[in-house]
Design an enzyme around this catalytic site. Structure first.
Site, mmCIF file in Angstrom:
data_model
loop_
_atom_site.group_PDB
_atom_site.id
_atom_site.type_symbol
_atom_site.label_atom_id
_atom_site.label_comp_id
_atom_site.label_asym_id
_atom_site.label_seq_id
_atom_site.Cartn_x
_atom_site.Cartn_y
_atom_site.Cartn_z
ATOM 1 N N HIS A 65 16.709 97.962 16.565
ATOM 2 C CA HIS A 65 17.928 97.869 15.755
ATOM 3 C C HIS A 65 17.714 98.541 14.411
ATOM 4 O O HIS A 65 16.580 98.726 13.968
ATOM 5 C CB HIS A 65 18.333 96.405 15.546
ATOM 6 C CG HIS A 65 17.286 95.587 14.829
ATOM 7 N ND1 HIS A 65 16.178 95.080 15.481
ATOM 8 C CD2 HIS A 65 17.171 95.204 13.536
ATOM 9 C CE1 HIS A 65 15.432 94.407 14.621
ATOM 10 N NE2 HIS A 65 16.003 94.474 13.432
ATOM 11 N N CYS A 179 14.094 89.612 7.237
ATOM 12 C CA CYS A 179 13.429 90.781 7.803
ATOM 13 C C CYS A 179 14.009 92.023 7.127
ATOM 14 O O CYS A 179 15.032 91.931 6.437
ATOM 15 C CB CYS A 179 13.612 90.849 9.321
ATOM 16 S SG CYS A 179 15.288 91.237 9.868
#
Length: 664
Positions: A65, A179
């Site tokens: 992603h 993240c």
């Protein structure tokens, strides 16, 4: 969610043999649907994100992603592999692959939906239903939430209340997850921790600091917590809220893969009365292996400062170069534009650019020192770091003074934070006490103790760079070229780049030559691989030939990592060839006395380079040398038995995208 996934974005027979090929296959479906505008650019962003941290998860899941300027709207593509694809998960290959694409400026609503999917991926019933789906339409409906996994629905309803309830008066934990992208791992770690907390009978509340922003935990909840878990790969925002509690600080993947262990660890720390101050354990300090040495940490602290300084160098250097280009070399003698500015004169605009650039350059050393201290001690290190950097400028200690000031400031703050103080005073420590005491200590040391020796050393280094000529300059160019091409974005590459950027803090003819040589050499490896795949494509796999097309742009943009897929597949041939070409280019750039004020930009800043035609000649020469050596070495290789053209070297599949973020 239904607007993000459709049947034509689902491939239940994904035949890719590598994670790069899987990302490409799914991304091509996004391109066909008009969700991605530039396939190669998007795949480069996916690969850059993958390089920060593998996206494979336990349970056979891969979630490549990224956020990318090449994405028109948030999109999901799903692939199911019969053979499994290695995404770096500890338990083996992934058979379920979710490619998540978000625009660079995705709105909160869309990102919230994507985070909801990330949480669902931690549900075995959801993933089980996807494994048994018989059509793309069924899989798309499951992902969109339009079809529930019926076979497990009743069991889920019976178990969920049990997992959600914790006994009254149980151990209380607050956790923060984050993240780099803030789309997937952040929310998957939160889901895993919450489930593990329910199973362990503890009260666990998670604050997710994702792309959609974050909602702060209630201060009362934080105050009442018995322990803290940080599962993060980017700095925890407002970390000081959690000071003075037993703390476990790990990467976000640990929160996904072993949440029960983290809960047990924080409970053990609380039982031993082991309190910690989270503000002293920064992401830079905790990155990497737990047993890494001080030298590795020191490099990360220094690179933290350099990374924050580079944008100031880039903006200031380009503006100064534009000022010279428009107004000539005497533009530095122009009066202040605040007192004299003629809208119709080119010289006035040149002076404006030059003076703005000069002011931007004035921040280099304070920013360097401030963010070295930040890398060591988090936000409390900023004030003494900036003060130390400003003093370094005042006493003419320059770049070296900034390095030392940042380390001294960070160390001073860490020392102050080790002193145990009453709880009633903790609130004023980060705002008053730490900035005051640390600034006094740093100021005393920089003005009266270490500042003058550092200034003398900086002056000697500046004089040496200014006097570089002839063979000495060429030898330095060879060394820098070898370093830039040795590990393509690794520690050695970063040392060479940091040396060049540091010279721009006190620019002179020698430091500008060094910057030009470093950038030229860093462009050679990807350009050489692109040329080699074009000239002798049969020596490379199909995936490598595709990477070669992207490498033209990456090399021209000074992104050395464009050569990493080739080096990873065949290091003994590619790396020596790249180093040889880099050494040639570095030497020629220094011999031609090319100069550069900007720390980045590649061929796009050629008009701002001193002796631009000779500079291009140096790059071409190194590229040809490197490409020729790669072709020669690969031609001499004996093919492995049964190897076909689609096989990688010795039968290995080559990665399909750069595996590290931009090094320079």
């Amino acid at each position: 969610m239904s607007s993000m996934i459709a049947a034509d974005l689902v491939d239940l027979d994904l035949a890719a043999a590598s994670k790069e090929a899987a990302a490409r296959s799914l991304a091509e479906r996004m391109v066909a649907r008009g969700r991605v505008t530039d396939l190669e650019g998007f795949l480069a962003d996916v690969a850059a994100r993958e390089a920060q941290m593998p996206t494979g998860l336990d349970g056979g899941i891969g979630i490549p992603h990224c956020r990318s300027a090449h994405v028109t709207e948030p999109t999901l593509a799903f692939g199911r592999s019969a053979e499994g694809i290695d995404f770096g998960a500890p338990d083996g290959p992934a058979d379920l692959v979710f490619l998540i694409a978000a625009p660079a400026g995705a709105d909160d609503a869309h990102l919230t939906i994507l985070s909801s999917l990330a949480r669902h991926l931690m549900d075995p019933e959801f993933t089980g239903a996807l494994r048994s789906a018989t059509s793309p339409e069924e899989a798309a409906a499951l992902i969109a939430g339009e079809e529930a996994p019926e076979p497990q629905e009743e069991e889920e309803e019976e178990e969920e209340p049990q997992a959600a309830q914790a006994p009254h008066g149980s151990f209380r934990i607050v956790a923060v997850t984050s993240c780099p992208t803030g789309i997937a791992h952040t929310y998957m770690a939160a889901e895993a921790l919450e489930k593990a907390g329910g199973a362990a009978g503890v009260e666990l509340v998670v604050e997710t600091q994702g792309s959609a922003g974050f909602t702060r935990l209630d201060p009362a909840v934080v105050a009442a917590a018995d322990g803290v878990i940080f599962a993060h790969d980017v700095p925890v925002r407002e970390k000081e809220r959690f000071a003075g509690k037993p703390t476990v600080d790990v990467g976000v993947k640990a929160g996904i893969n072993r949440p029960a262990e983290l809960i047990a660890e924080v409970r053990d720390k609380a039982a031993r009365g082991e309190l910690s101050t989270p503000a002293t354990a920064t992401p830079v300090e905790n990155a990497g292996e737990p047993d890494e040495g001080y030298g590795t940490k020191l490099r990360k602290w220094l690179m933290s400062g350099v990374s924050y300084m580079v944008p100031f160098v880039a903006a200031g250097g380009l503006l100064i170069a534009l000022g010279f280009a428009l107004g000539g070399w005497d533009i530095n003698q122009a009066p202040s534009v605040a007192e004299h500015f003629d809208w119709g004169q080119v010289d006035s605009w040149a002076a404006l650019m030059f003076q703005i650039g000069g002011l931007a350059f004035g921040f280099l050393v304070p920013v360097l020192a401030g963010y070295i201290a930040y890398g060591m001690a988090d936000r409390p290190g900023l004030v003494p770091g900036f003060v130390g950097g400003a003093i370094a400028l005042t006493i003419d200690a320059g770049f070296l003074g900034g390095l030392v000031a940042g380390l001294v400031a960070g160390g001073t703050v860490l020392a102050i934070q080790k002193v145990r103080i009453p709880a009633a005073l903790r609130g004023i420590m980060p705002v008053v006490v730490i900035p005051l005491l640390s600034s006094i200590v740093v100021g005393f040391l920089m003005f009266l103790v270490i500042g003058k020796p550092i200034a003398s050393l900086q002056s000697a280094l500046t004089d040496w760079l200014s006097g570089l000529s002839g063979a000495n300059a060429v030898i330095l160019g060879v060394i820098l070229g070898l370093m830039m091409c040795f590990d393509l974005g690794g520690p050695v590459n970063k040392v060479a780049y940091a040396f060049a950027v540091g010279g721009l803090a006190t620019p002179n003819d020698g430091s500008l030559k060094v910057m030009a040589a470093v950038m030229a050499a860093g462009m050679v490896p990807p350009l050489a691989m692109a040329l080699a795949t074009t000239v002798r494509g049969r020596l490379f796999t199909r995936t490598e030939r595709e990477n070669g097309k992207a490498a033209w742009v990456l090399g021209a943009s000074f992104i050395s990592e464009g050569a990493i897929p080739f080096a990873a597949a065949d290091p003994l041939r590619v790396i020596p060839a790249a180093m040889a070409g880099g050494a040639v280019t570095g030497a020629l750039s220094m011999a031609f006395e090319c100069t550069l004020r900007a720390p980045h930009g590649g061929l796009f800043v050629i008009p701002l380079i001193g002796n631009p035609l000779l500079y291009l000649l140096a790059i071409v020469a190194g590229t040809v040398v490197s490409a020729g050596l790669v072709i020669l070495l690969k031609s001499a290789r004996k093919p492995a038995p049964g190897r076909t053209e689609t096989d990688g070297p010795a039968g290995a599949e080559a990665p399909s995208g750069p595996k590290v973020t931009v090094a320079a």
